[in-house]
Design a protein around this motif. Structure first.
Motif, PDB file in Angstrom:
ATOM      1  N   VAL A   1       0.844  -1.196   0.000  1.00  0.00           N
ATOM      2  CA  VAL A   1       0.000   0.000   0.000  1.00  0.00           C
ATOM      3  C   VAL A   1       0.882   1.249   0.000  1.00  0.00           C
ATOM      4  O   VAL A   1       1.684   1.451   0.915  1.00  0.00           O
ATOM      5  N   TRP A   2       0.730   2.047  -1.046  1.00  0.00           N
ATOM      6  CA  TRP A   2       1.436   3.335  -1.104  1.00  0.00           C
ATOM      7  C   TRP A   2       0.620   4.373  -0.316  1.00  0.00           C
ATOM      8  O   TRP A   2      -0.120   5.164  -0.881  1.00  0.00           O
ATOM      9  N   THR A   3       0.756   4.322   0.995  1.00  0.00           N
ATOM     10  CA  THR A   3       0.041   5.289   1.823  1.00  0.00           C
ATOM     11  C   THR A   3       0.593   6.688   1.561  1.00  0.00           C
ATOM     12  O   THR A   3       1.716   6.836   1.046  1.00  0.00           O
ATOM     13  N   PRO A   4      -0.154   7.730   1.919  1.00  0.00           N
ATOM     14  CA  PRO A   4       0.388   9.093   1.756  1.00  0.00           C
ATOM     15  C   PRO A   4       1.730   9.275   2.461  1.00  0.00           C
ATOM     16  O   PRO A   4       2.622   9.959   1.941  1.00  0.00           O
ATOM     17  N   GLY A   5       1.882   8.645   3.638  1.00  0.00           N
ATOM     18  CA  GLY A   5       3.150   8.756   4.362  1.00  0.00           C
ATOM     19  C   GLY A   5       4.298   8.116   3.612  1.00  0.00           C
ATOM     20  O   GLY A   5       5.415   8.665   3.557  1.00  0.00           O
ATOM     21  N   LEU A   6       4.062   6.947   2.996  1.00  0.00           N
ATOM     22  CA  LEU A   6       5.115   6.271   2.245  1.00  0.00           C
ATOM     23  C   LEU A   6       5.413   6.985   0.929  1.00  0.00           C
ATOM     24  O   LEU A   6       6.564   7.019   0.472  1.00  0.00           O
ATOM     25  N   GLN A   7       4.390   7.589   0.322  1.00  0.00           N
ATOM     26  CA  GLN A   7       4.643   8.388  -0.884  1.00  0.00           C
ATOM     27  C   GLN A   7       5.533   9.585  -0.558  1.00  0.00           C
ATOM     28  O   GLN A   7       6.462   9.908  -1.316  1.00  0.00           O
ATOM     29  N   SER A   8       5.266  10.226   0.579  1.00  0.00           N
ATOM     30  CA  SER A   8       6.102  11.366   1.002  1.00  0.00           C
ATOM     31  C   SER A   8       7.517  10.905   1.333  1.00  0.00           C
ATOM     32  O   SER A   8       8.497  11.601   1.020  1.00  0.00           O
ATOM     33  N   ALA A   9       7.629   9.715   1.959  1.00  0.00           N
ATOM     34  CA  ALA A   9       8.958   9.187   2.281  1.00  0.00           C
ATOM     35  C   ALA A   9       9.756   8.906   1.013  1.00  0.00           C
ATOM     36  O   ALA A   9      10.953   9.206   0.931  1.00  0.00           O
ATOM     37  N   TYR A  10       9.095   8.335   0.012  1.00  0.00           N
ATOM     38  CA  TYR A  10       9.759   8.046  -1.265  1.00  0.00           C
ATOM     39  C   TYR A  10      10.228   9.338  -1.933  1.00  0.00           C
ATOM     40  O   TYR A  10      11.354   9.419  -2.452  1.00  0.00           O
ATOM     41  N   ALA A  11       9.379  10.362  -1.879  1.00  0.00           N
ATOM     42  CA  ALA A  11       9.767  11.663  -2.448  1.00  0.00           C
ATOM     43  C   ALA A  11      10.975  12.231  -1.720  1.00  0.00           C
ATOM     44  O   ALA A  11      11.887  12.789  -2.342  1.00  0.00           O
TER      45      ALA A  11
END
Length: 491
Positions: free
Chosen positions: A20-30
């Motif tokens: 799951v690409w949660t909003p938190g993990l998307q921000s971490a990836y960025a």
């Protein structure tokens, strides 16, 4: 039957939560793509440790730490994480298109890390396994775009393998072409999660394997300007432009890079700044940056190269030889031999130069050629011509020096977009180099291939690319062969 259906639904819902690409993990990836590693880790700590995306991003963070620090002790401490994370990902749902992609990504992370630390054989097996996973995922989920980011990269690598090694790739079940890989990278750029990374990889492939065009340069500049807080983009933008002989633009990217405590330290930036100022002939300023790099850096790569560059700063700045000057120069060359390792190409070149120069001190003609080479490599062609105009081929005593003189003159005119003047010099460098298989012959043949490719003379372009491949055992063989093979494939 109702309870069985409820069980199956709950089971499939559980699998759906595996990636799951949660909003938190998307921000971490960025953040990771910007080299904001600590803030990314803080975001990831708030997410489920069982989420496959979180496992992948934890690994991504470690990869960035290892390749930016080159720290052997850190590598030893973290090397067991590869198998731990692979085991964790294998336990998650194989019905998700993410499972094989992320297992492959972890393997490629560690392949990259292992290459940096001289573990070539283990790195090769990681690449082979990643290729097989991505190929299988492509067959099972042909419309899943993230597959094509790394699969496209691998297809380009396979497509640029020199002809004599193609059988090895085929034996291992690896097939691909440069054109196929480029098309796949283009597809991956449309994915909202991996699109930016795919775009950067595409530009790097064009710069390091293919031919970097003015359109590519404009795309790079636009990408950097649109992401002013992305340190990784500024860094790779600088290395790409430096590689393509545009030192002033590389310097602009580095001087305008974001810099505060939120970003991962990049000691290698000081090394690149030293390179650019060395090319500009600002030797004192270059020495300052090289010494700052040595002070901050904890790795073993680039040490030989840095002491070699410090030797160049001292040697080129010295108007005449004195006993004290010769002692300093000799000490720096001895340092080249005693530090670091020869994993990366620049360290191999430095080692070879130091060994040769300690036996026979560089002649005055070599000093002129070195100044011209550095200026030309950085794109400072007016300065390079100023160094060489007072001389001719007859001014130099050895075949190697005469070959280099012609090669440097050819590259200067090529960079000044005067290919017709470049051709005669490069052809002469090729002729002089053939008997002793000098590297100038291989690189001259490669550049002649590019010139005739631009002229749309496909037959001559192919013949010169093929000629470049015939040179054996020179220090730039890997990179020249890869580019020559890529040039042939693109015709």
């Amino acid at each position: 039957m109702r309870y069985v259906l409820l069980f199956l639904i709950s089971l499939s819902a559980g699998y759906a939560q595996d990636f799951v690409w949660t909003p938190g993990l998307q921000s971490a990836y960025a953040d990771l793509q910007k080299l904001k590693i600590q803030s990314a880790k803080q975001r990831m700590a708030r997410e489920s440790a069982r989420d496959g995306v979180r496992i992948f991003l934890d690994d991504y963070a470690d990869m960035l730490l290892l390749v930016t620090s080159d720290d052997d002790r850190l590598f030893a401490a973290k090397s067991e994480q590869e198998s731990t994370r692979l085991d964790a990902l294998k336990k998650l749902s194989d019905t998700s298109p993410w499972q094989r992609v992320l297992i492959a990504e972890v393997r490629l992370h560690w392949a990259f890390v292992k290459l940096k630390f001289g573990k070539e054989l283990s790195a090769s097996w990681d690449v082979i396994r990643a290729y097989k996973l991505l190929s299988e995922n492509q067959k099972r989920f042909p419309d899943f775009l993230p597959t094509y980011k790394s699969l496209g990269t691998l297809h380009i690598m396979i497509g640029s393998v020199p002809e004599s090694y193609v059988w090895v790739a085929k034996l291992l079940g690896m097939q691909g072409t440069i054109r196929q890989g480029q098309q796949e990278l283009q597809r991956a750029q449309h994915d909202p999660n991996v699109g930016l990374e795919a775009q950067l990889i595409d530009l790097m492939v064009r710069a390091y394997v293919l031919k970097f065009s003015d359109t590519d340069r404009q795309t790079l500049a636009r990408l950097v300007s649109q992401n002013p807080d992305n340190l990784l983009l500024h860094f790779f933008g600088a290395t790409i432009e430096q590689k393509n002989g545009r030192g002033e633009q590389a310097l602009t990217y580095l001087l305008n890079r974001p810099a505060d405590k939120n970003y991962q330290p990049l000691p290698v930036v000081e090394n690149i700044l030293g390179d650019i100022y060395l090319q500009k002939g600002e030797y004192e300023r270059a020495s300052l940056h090289f010494n700052q790099f040595l002070h901050a850096y904890r790795g073993q790569n680039f040490l030989k190269d840095t002491y070699y560059k410090l030797f160049l700063c001292h040697w080129l700045a010295s108007p005449q030889n004195t006993r004290s000057s010769d002692t300093i120069a000799r000490n720096l060359l001895q340092k080249v031999l005693s530090v670091g390792r020869t994993t990366v190409e620049s360290d191999k070149v430095a080692q070879k130069f130091a060994e040769s120069s300690l036996k026979n001190a560089p002649a005055s003609g070599q000093k002129i050629l070195m100044q011209a080479r550095l200026a030309s490599d950085g794109g400072f062609t007016d300065q390079a011509l100023t160094y060489l105009r007072p001389y001719s081929e007859a001014s130099f005593s050895t075949t190697a020096e005469r070959a280099e003189y012609n090669y440097r003159m050819g590259r200067i005119y090529q960079r000044r977009e005067n290919p017709d003047s470049a051709i005669s010099y490069l052809a002469r460098a090729l002729t002089l180099s053939e008997t002793d298989q000098l590297s100038f012959g291989a690189t001259a043949a490669l550049q002649l291939g590019y010139i005739y490719q631009q002229k749309n003379d496909r037959a001559r372009a192919q013949s010169f690319f093929q000629k470049a491949l015939t040179f054996r055992h020179h220090e730039y063989k890997n990179s020249v062969d890869n580019k020559a093979k890529a040039g042939i494939s693109s015709l």
